[in-house]
Design a protein around this motif. Sequence first.
Motif, PDB file in Angstrom:
ATOM      1  N   LEU A 202       0.832  -1.205   0.000  1.00 24.76           N
ATOM      2  CA  LEU A 202       0.000   0.000   0.000  1.00 24.76           C
ATOM      3  C   LEU A 202       0.863   1.250   0.000  1.00 24.76           C
ATOM      4  O   LEU A 202       0.647   2.187  -0.766  1.00 24.76           O
ATOM      5  CB  LEU A 202      -0.878   0.018   1.245  1.00 24.76           C
ATOM      6  CG  LEU A 202      -2.098  -0.888   1.203  1.00 24.76           C
ATOM      7  CD1 LEU A 202      -2.742  -0.938   2.572  1.00 24.76           C
ATOM      8  CD2 LEU A 202      -3.083  -0.389   0.171  1.00 24.76           C
ATOM      9  N   SER A 205       2.277   1.995  -3.289  1.00 23.66           N
ATOM     10  CA  SER A 205       1.408   2.469  -4.370  1.00 23.66           C
ATOM     11  C   SER A 205       0.782   3.821  -4.081  1.00 23.66           C
ATOM     12  O   SER A 205       0.469   4.548  -5.020  1.00 23.66           O
ATOM     13  CB  SER A 205       0.343   1.441  -4.714  1.00 23.66           C
ATOM     14  OG  SER A 205      -0.109   0.801  -3.570  1.00 23.66           O
ATOM     15  N   ASN A 206       0.567   4.163  -2.826  1.00 23.83           N
ATOM     16  CA  ASN A 206       0.065   5.513  -2.543  1.00 23.83           C
ATOM     17  C   ASN A 206       0.358   5.852  -1.089  1.00 23.83           C
ATOM     18  O   ASN A 206      -0.374   5.482  -0.181  1.00 23.83           O
ATOM     19  CB  ASN A 206      -1.438   5.594  -2.827  1.00 23.83           C
ATOM     20  CG  ASN A 206      -1.962   7.019  -2.720  1.00 23.83           C
ATOM     21  OD1 ASN A 206      -1.331   7.889  -2.104  1.00 23.83           O
ATOM     22  ND2 ASN A 206      -3.105   7.276  -3.313  1.00 23.83           N
ATOM     23  N   LYS A 208       0.442   8.764   0.600  1.00 25.80           N
ATOM     24  CA  LYS A 208      -0.421   9.705   1.319  1.00 25.80           C
ATOM     25  C   LYS A 208      -1.686   8.996   1.773  1.00 25.80           C
ATOM     26  O   LYS A 208      -2.146   9.156   2.903  1.00 25.80           O
ATOM     27  CB  LYS A 208      -0.767  10.877   0.399  1.00 25.80           C
ATOM     28  CG  LYS A 208      -1.686  11.869   1.057  1.00 25.80           C
ATOM     29  CD  LYS A 208      -1.287  13.297   0.757  1.00 25.80           C
ATOM     30  CE  LYS A 208      -2.029  14.269   1.646  1.00 25.80           C
ATOM     31  NZ  LYS A 208      -2.539  15.436   0.911  1.00 25.80           N
ATOM     32  N   MET A 209      -2.259   8.198   0.866  1.00 26.54           N
ATOM     33  CA  MET A 209      -3.469   7.460   1.210  1.00 26.54           C
ATOM     34  C   MET A 209      -3.195   6.530   2.384  1.00 26.54           C
ATOM     35  O   MET A 209      -4.005   6.444   3.306  1.00 26.54           O
ATOM     36  CB  MET A 209      -3.926   6.678  -0.016  1.00 26.54           C
ATOM     37  CG  MET A 209      -5.164   5.856   0.163  1.00 26.54           C
ATOM     38  SD  MET A 209      -4.831   4.225   0.813  1.00 26.54           S
ATOM     39  CE  MET A 209      -4.056   3.445  -0.574  1.00 26.54           C
ATOM     40  N   LEU A 212      -3.176   8.495   5.540  1.00 28.44           N
ATOM     41  CA  LEU A 212      -4.522   8.908   5.930  1.00 28.44           C
ATOM     42  C   LEU A 212      -5.353   7.724   6.404  1.00 28.44           C
ATOM     43  O   LEU A 212      -6.303   7.882   7.153  1.00 28.44           O
ATOM     44  CB  LEU A 212      -5.227   9.587   4.753  1.00 28.44           C
ATOM     45  CG  LEU A 212      -4.764  10.999   4.445  1.00 28.44           C
ATOM     46  CD1 LEU A 212      -5.358  11.481   3.140  1.00 28.44           C
ATOM     47  CD2 LEU A 212      -5.140  11.942   5.581  1.00 28.44           C
ATOM     48  N   SER A 213      -5.001   6.538   5.927  1.00 30.90           N
ATOM     49  CA  SER A 213      -5.775   5.374   6.338  1.00 30.90           C
ATOM     50  C   SER A 213      -5.217   4.748   7.610  1.00 30.90           C
ATOM     51  O   SER A 213      -5.583   3.638   7.969  1.00 30.90           O
ATOM     52  CB  SER A 213      -5.785   4.333   5.228  1.00 30.90           C
ATOM     53  OG  SER A 213      -6.266   4.903   4.047  1.00 30.90           O
TER      54      SER A 213
ATOM     55  N   GLU B  89     -10.548  12.755 -14.249  1.00 34.70           N
ATOM     56  CA  GLU B  89      -9.481  12.543 -13.276  1.00 34.70           C
ATOM     57  C   GLU B  89      -8.628  13.788 -13.089  1.00 34.70           C
ATOM     58  O   GLU B  89      -7.739  13.799 -12.266  1.00 34.70           O
ATOM     59  CB  GLU B  89      -8.545  11.409 -13.717  1.00 34.70           C
ATOM     60  CG  GLU B  89      -9.188  10.156 -14.218  1.00 34.70           C
ATOM     61  CD  GLU B  89      -9.556  10.263 -15.686  1.00 34.70           C
ATOM     62  OE1 GLU B  89     -10.777  10.282 -15.957  1.00 34.70           O
ATOM     63  OE2 GLU B  89      -8.675  10.344 -16.540  1.00 34.70           O
ATOM     64  N   ARG B 349      -9.423  10.101  -5.186  1.00 39.98           N
ATOM     65  CA  ARG B 349      -8.510   9.396  -6.076  1.00 39.98           C
ATOM     66  C   ARG B 349      -7.074   9.466  -5.552  1.00 39.98           C
ATOM     67  O   ARG B 349      -6.355   8.482  -5.546  1.00 39.98           O
ATOM     68  CB  ARG B 349      -8.589  10.006  -7.469  1.00 39.98           C
ATOM     69  CG  ARG B 349      -8.070   9.101  -8.539  1.00 39.98           C
ATOM     70  CD  ARG B 349      -8.131   9.800  -9.867  1.00 39.98           C
ATOM     71  NE  ARG B 349      -7.075   9.294 -10.719  1.00 39.98           N
ATOM     72  CZ  ARG B 349      -7.185   8.204 -11.448  1.00 39.98           C
ATOM     73  NH1 ARG B 349      -8.287   7.521 -11.464  1.00 39.98           N
ATOM     74  NH2 ARG B 349      -6.180   7.797 -12.194  1.00 39.98           N
ATOM     75  N   ILE B 350      -6.681  10.654  -5.093  1.00 37.09           N
ATOM     76  CA  ILE B 350      -5.309  10.812  -4.617  1.00 37.09           C
ATOM     77  C   ILE B 350      -5.169  10.363  -3.170  1.00 37.09           C
ATOM     78  O   ILE B 350      -4.246   9.667  -2.797  1.00 37.09           O
ATOM     79  CB  ILE B 350      -4.858  12.279  -4.771  1.00 37.09           C
ATOM     80  CG1 ILE B 350      -4.835  12.642  -6.246  1.00 37.09           C
ATOM     81  CG2 ILE B 350      -3.497  12.494  -4.133  1.00 37.09           C
ATOM     82  CD1 ILE B 350      -4.647  14.103  -6.511  1.00 37.09           C
ATOM     83  N   GLU B 351      -6.139  10.761  -2.349  1.00 33.49           N
ATOM     84  CA  GLU B 351      -5.960  10.513  -0.924  1.00 33.49           C
ATOM     85  C   GLU B 351      -6.636   9.243  -0.459  1.00 33.49           C
ATOM     86  O   GLU B 351      -6.461   8.823   0.669  1.00 33.49           O
ATOM     87  CB  GLU B 351      -6.487  11.708  -0.134  1.00 33.49           C
ATOM     88  CG  GLU B 351      -5.729  12.973  -0.472  1.00 33.49           C
ATOM     89  CD  GLU B 351      -6.105  14.134   0.408  1.00 33.49           C
ATOM     90  OE1 GLU B 351      -7.182  14.091   1.026  1.00 33.49           O
ATOM     91  OE2 GLU B 351      -5.315  15.087   0.467  1.00 33.49           O
ATOM     92  N   GLY B 352      -7.430   8.642  -1.337  1.00 33.07           N
ATOM     93  CA  GLY B 352      -8.193   7.509  -0.867  1.00 33.07           C
ATOM     94  C   GLY B 352      -7.890   6.181  -1.510  1.00 33.07           C
ATOM     95  O   GLY B 352      -8.268   5.141  -0.994  1.00 33.07           O
ATOM     96  N   LEU B 353      -7.205   6.215  -2.655  1.00 30.99           N
ATOM     97  CA  LEU B 353      -7.163   4.997  -3.454  1.00 30.99           C
ATOM     98  C   LEU B 353      -5.742   4.668  -3.898  1.00 30.99           C
ATOM     99  O   LEU B 353      -4.967   5.553  -4.211  1.00 30.99           O
ATOM    100  CB  LEU B 353      -8.013   5.241  -4.706  1.00 30.99           C
ATOM    101  CG  LEU B 353      -8.600   4.040  -5.419  1.00 30.99           C
ATOM    102  CD1 LEU B 353      -9.630   3.364  -4.551  1.00 30.99           C
ATOM    103  CD2 LEU B 353      -9.241   4.485  -6.724  1.00 30.99           C
ATOM    104  N   ALA B 354      -5.425   3.380  -3.916  1.00 30.24           N
ATOM    105  CA  ALA B 354      -4.184   2.947  -4.556  1.00 30.24           C
ATOM    106  C   ALA B 354      -4.596   2.429  -5.927  1.00 30.24           C
ATOM    107  O   ALA B 354      -5.069   1.303  -6.041  1.00 30.24           O
ATOM    108  CB  ALA B 354      -3.502   1.864  -3.745  1.00 30.24           C
TER     109      ALA B 354
ATOM    110  N   LEU D 223      -0.724  12.192 -17.778  1.00 31.55           N
ATOM    111  CA  LEU D 223      -1.382  13.480 -17.949  1.00 31.55           C
ATOM    112  C   LEU D 223      -0.677  14.298 -19.022  1.00 31.55           C
ATOM    113  O   LEU D 223      -1.320  14.980 -19.819  1.00 31.55           O
ATOM    114  CB  LEU D 223      -1.398  14.247 -16.628  1.00 31.55           C
ATOM    115  CG  LEU D 223      -2.186  13.586 -15.500  1.00 31.55           C
ATOM    116  CD1 LEU D 223      -2.256  14.508 -14.304  1.00 31.55           C
ATOM    117  CD2 LEU D 223      -3.583  13.208 -15.966  1.00 31.55           C
ATOM    118  N   GLN D 226      -1.849  13.132 -22.236  1.00 32.06           N
ATOM    119  CA  GLN D 226      -3.211  13.602 -22.460  1.00 32.06           C
ATOM    120  C   GLN D 226      -3.234  15.046 -22.930  1.00 32.06           C
ATOM    121  O   GLN D 226      -4.061  15.425 -23.759  1.00 32.06           O
ATOM    122  CB  GLN D 226      -3.984  13.517 -21.148  1.00 32.06           C
ATOM    123  CG  GLN D 226      -5.093  12.513 -21.185  1.00 32.06           C
ATOM    124  CD  GLN D 226      -5.767  12.390 -19.836  1.00 32.06           C
ATOM    125  OE1 GLN D 226      -5.798  13.334 -19.045  1.00 32.06           O
ATOM    126  NE2 GLN D 226      -6.305  11.221 -19.577  1.00 32.06           N
TER     127      GLN D 226
END
Lengths: 328, 506, 321, 342
Positions: A202, A205-206, A208-209, A212-213, B89, B349-354, D223, D226
């Motif tokens: 995790l 892959s992100n 910051k997320m 926050l989680s 997005e 999308r940025i702060e919640g998801l991988a 991006l 795009q």
Amino acid sequence: MQKDGIGKQPAIKRIKGRVAGLPAISYALGMLVLFIVIFAVGSATFLTRYNMLTIGNSAAILLAVAMGQVFAILTGGIDLSVGGIMSLVSVVLMKTLEPLGFWAYWLSLAVGIAAGFLNGLINSRFRIPSFITTLGSNGIFMSIAYMISIKPLSAPSSSFGVLDIVNGTTLGIRNIMLLGVLIFMLFFVIQRYTITGRNIMLLGSNEKMSWLSGVDIFKVRTIAFTLSGFGAALAGVMLASNLYSGYPTLGTVYILNSIASVVIGGTAMTGGAGGVLNTLVGVMVMSVINNGMNIIGIDVYAQQSFLGVLVIIAVAISFDRSKLSVIK
Amino acid sequence: MEKKKIIEFKGIRKVFPGVVALKGFDLAIYEKEILGLVGENGAGKSTLMKIMTGNYQPDGGQFLLRGQPIVLGGSMEAIEHGIGMVFQEGSILPNLTVTENLFLCHEKEFSKGWFISESAMVAEARKALEENGLDINPTTLCGNLSPAQRQMVEITRLLWLSRLYRHENPILILDEPTTVLLEKEIKTLFEILNRIKEHATVILISHRLEEIIENSDRIVVLKDGDYVTEMPGKAADIFKIEQLMVGRDMVEGYYRRNEQVDPTDTVVLEVKDLAIESILEPISFTLHKGEILALVGLIGSGKEELVKCLGGSMQATQGSIYRNGKRISIKQPKHAIAHAIGYIPIDRRIEGLATDLDIADNINMLVYKKLKSRGFINKRKERDNANHWMGVVKVKATSHRMKCGNLSGGNQQKVVLGKWLSADAEILIVDHPTRGIDVGAKDEIYHHIRQLAKQGKSMIIMCDTLEEDIGLCNRMLILKDGKKVNEVSCPPDAKPAPTDIIESIV
Amino acid sequence: GKEAAASPTTLSIAIRTLTNPYQANYKVGADMLGELEGLPVVTLTCEGSSEKQLNDVRALVAKTNGNVVFMIDPNESPNVIPLARELDAAGVYWVSWWNKPEDVKVWDYKNWVSHISFDGISAGEFTAETLFKSFGYEGKIIALQGLLSNSIAQDRFVGLQNILKKHPKVQMVAFEAADWDRTIAYEKTRNMLVAHPDIKGIWAANDNMALGALEALRAVGRAGQVLVTGVDGTTEIYEAIKKGEAAATVYNDSTYQAGIGLAIALAAKNGELDVAKMPKDQRQFFAEATNVDINNVDEIMKGASSYDFENLFASFSRPMN
Amino acid sequence: MKTKNSRSLENISTLRSKVSASAVGKLYHSIPISGQIISLGIVALIFSLGTNGQFLHISNIMTVLGLSAIPMILCLAVHQVIILGAMDLSLEGIVAITAVSAGLLLKNSVTANDVGLWIIPIVMLIGGLAGLVNGLLNTKLRMPSFISTLGMSWTLFGVAIMISKGSSIPLRDLRFQKVIISEFLGIPTVFILAILLGLVLYIMQNKTKLGKHMYAIGGNEILAKQAGVKVDRIKISIFGLTGMIYGLAGLLLVARLNSSAARYGNNLLFPAMTAVAVGGVSLSGGVGGALNAVIGTIIVVALNNGLVLMQINPYMQSAVNGIVLISAVALTIDRNKIGIIK
Ligand SMILES: Nc1ncnc2c1ncn2[C@@H]1O[C@H](COP(=O)(O)OP(=O)(O)OP(=O)(O)O)[C@@H](O)[C@H]1O
Ligand SMILES: Nc1ncnc2c1ncn2[C@@H]1O[C@H](COP(=O)(O)OP(=O)(O)OP(=O)(O)O)[C@@H](O)[C@H]1O
Ligand SMILES: [Mg+2]
Ligand SMILES: [Mg+2]
């Protein structure tokens, strides 16, 4: 197959489209089988038991470092200190074999783990990029090894017995290979079946997320680098036992080789994709190529080039692009 | 008044592994109109638009532009043909300045010989921003802008481009442009769109049906990658559209009001004199077990910062927080989570998801502890938990192992919601629970929020519309300029009228 | 195996790299012997990895079914232990050059025919002595060490220190490790020259580093005024000696090393040498190296007209205990 | 412990915001490499104290500048690829092949060739072609640049060994070395050359479309695509340009030592990468530029110089180097700008 915003399919993809549906790792495995067939055809001795044991032996050592390395890379970082850790561990082992006997192994492993822990601490607490952290600490570990012994250390013949616990054979198989299998299983379980392993993915892959989680990103990073140190320590112990020696530059070549095996296996340098199983394949590809080139008698001047070209071909064909939205 | 066809889709098909996103789609789009495009999450709206801009190539069918069949290779080619798009997005590069983002790929307009004139670029940027009523310094890095500002920069870029190429009739595509915008900006946006409609075609995608109805000349409904029907804009009936989109009658009664329960007397969270320097003046309030509390206020009212303090991603400068009567300290999100407080951020999308991981990984991440057996994570439990929550929030996907990056925008939002709803939070703070989510799923989410309240979970919500706030909550706190100005009770049978509330907000 | 005996024995050298002339000449010697005997030659390079060296050796043993002999320049001295154990087990005869820990004895292994080394200490002593003579045994010098962990590097450095003790008016004001590398030597020397502009000589543990130091001197305009010394005996250093920019080197003929090493191992394999009965002086000994300075450089440069790989122990200089 | 730490982080950030409010702070933030300049200052201070001022003596400064030229050119090359968010490990292979080519084509003691000044376009062409292959492998075959460039490095290094037969090739043409070791107004000519290259790249990065697009790709490749950036074309060009600069560095190395060998490519990659990181170029792409590369190299070279001047025991140098490296970065890295620290 199609990525956001990426219009045309590259030729490779179209060919692959026909055999699509197979899990990505099967391409890498196919590649491995292909190399084995080529080398086996090239030389009758490639598939002999003796040579298989030789490949297995060198693969097991590379596997141990690479298993650790892959955790550092999965977080999006890199561990350039595995070489220094291996060297330091080898020197510690040789120095303490006589007084401590088998306990020297535990001491050496503890040193490697501590070194990895230190990397993780500096990287996460002081927020220094792992590239710099581990490049710096690699030098520190090497210097410590020099302080312990300037001269290369060799195992005293009185402790050959202890060394042969790691270096010996069981039922015709080298213990180092058995150790390699154990290490693989251990790291595989850590990555796939523990919360720490999942959190490392995790984080990669992100970040910051993850924060926050509620993922303790300091802790997870520290654990990842500690695992890397552990892998390097194991490799250091295996290599030192294998060579009956320890010296401050012993592990240097494993820095790049471990990273290369991880990437050849399909783990992204950006983190979050790939893992332990991929790395096993990467390590096998590297070991088979290295051994096979000698076996089929590639001219020594050409070997380096041959290795480079084979690696490029191997990755071009087997790299799993489907998991990554961008190839960096 | 016969309008000229400018775009025609004939039997457009698009297939992704495991999904047929578009099943032979036919549609004509005319000059000088605002076309509203609506459909469930994953219906294929964004995919269709990306085919128009050459970002995807169709697997079948024909795309005619101004009467000519055409194959576009990418955004740049599309722009040269007068088609521009604001992506769902977002496409703002965080490491570039506003100016650089605005004119990316059109630097040659400002070049003297080989070199770009930075000052000319900045001047033009300032002008373009002003025209759209934006007060943004053109030399700031876009990474420092708010989501709304970023969105407006993108729209500004699009408008500037449409002028640059001087097409008779440029086509502007806006894929859910309003989800991150503030009321005021939305108003400005639609003023601009209605103005440029005089010489342009605008395609608008949104899940806020009210704004679609209000602003579109024509509304096209999609379902499962297929054209369903179309109707003239202004007069359209919102219930009819909902019914067409979802394929069934929507449950009557807004926001599942009938399921609302009264909170208990137990205080689960108490905030005492919490303040943030120069943002929020000392504020105190309580949250009861089973209560839904709405925070209402304009941007700058301090409500966003307040919930961030509760969620741990920001620090209050003074005051205290009590959980079940005990004082707690929240310095990081993990502390909040340790006290069973979950915070669902708005920038999902940025702060919640991988996005590179799959749905199961994302949904399960907070509850791995529950998915273990004999000390190790159990694959079957993992699958079951993921499937359960995918069902609750209605994620449209081929399987729980689908990569989140390949989901439609709305489905990504749902995954994040599912992840947090599945967490064992006693207190959930939800920043815009239904943003970007289609009507069918919205209803499901309302239902779920009610269920949670019934189970004794407490919630703090900030909604897309005042109506939603009023409809969902038991009680409402109104903030203004960093101060609490009012507190309104909202029992199911005596909901206040929005007009009464607005007075205290503005 | 029995069928294997029918095929010709492979001659193999396992060395570090081909990227420096000294090491590259090993291959020349091995090829020379190969041609003479009509046997195939395989060169293994380990590029600094002990583990690769061991595995390459193993791989070749496997490939040839043990019908092979080796001349090995071990990557690091302790590596001879696993090599010796491995090759004993496989019954393969071999000779090692250069690196071996003192306490490991060749006669404890049955297939390890000989270990030969050049005397690093005496090489260091000769070059230091010649260098000091060039400035009249009075003044400051700086030194460049090889790879720190390498025992040959350490031996040569001991030689230098021995001579420093002999001449108290010569002072070593700084030393650095330059890893046998010309580029690193250049940079380290440039830096040391800032701190010590008044040095009279530069001692280097090999020619490559000496040549790097020489270019650094040239960059500050002092080539020829301050002399350098190295070890190995490369063409470039000979030319520098002739031009008066270098004082001395020690010629270790790696062509001969490879040829004679393989010849000894082959003799054991063919039964011409009975390893168990060989005197200890033949099992491990120092070979004669050629000290080169301005007096004999021209003669050395003409090169050996031919090599004698028949007389196996002709190069013997003194025993190694 | 945990809380204490997060508080100290918080203090740093409030301190930062206080600093940035002041006039000094404004200046600090208006210079993109101010952190690195401070870092260099600290290094200089420590070493001046440790060497009784010798470190800051003009002759030493010129030595440092002269020695920093080639690493700087290499760093200027590799940092471009880093800005793209990619990685280039082919440095050592390309330097090896161009160095050996230069050795064999200039007047030398092995072959009869003598191409004279033509060598400059030739090495740039060789390097550029190799760089193009890097770019093509990365974009057209979609291979991670880390591994494709590593493979290229091994391949080219092997070729360099093959054509040089592993031996070194002494040059017979002293002109290049003369230029290299000459000075202009007391400043080493190579250093001026490196700075000029830095300037050209700086202008390219800030004033041309190619430069702007490079940063866009580094920020987010999808991006950028795009928005219409010709991602593949730009990546290939940058890889090519980087290769050309490696070629130039290969030639300079040969000229400096007045001989050539494949192993001249060794030990160049990590110092260059260190300079990139120390200079403040984000290893994940999109942040930093030529200025950062220049100052980063000077810091790294000054560090090595100081260690020698202070006569740190060679056995301890790697440790001291490591500690100073980590501390220098710890003090100066702009964690807000770099974003996530990986
Ligand atoms: N002029 C208005 N007319 C009707 N409702 C309003 C008006 N101004 C604000 N509101 C309502 O007040 C609430 C807060 O509005 P605001 O736009 O500031 O925040 P938001 O959209 O909830 O937050 P965000 O900034 O995160 O998008 C919303 O529910 C909005 O519908
Ligand atoms: N790159 C992709 N790979 C695989 N499937 C995809 C990809 N992009 C879209 N899809 C699938 O195609 C379908 C249509 O997606 P699309 O993004 O067009 O939906 P949408 O109508 O825009 O939805 P939303 O309202 O949620 O934005 C979805 O089922 C989605 O999962
Ligand atoms: Mg969409
Ligand atoms: Mg709003």
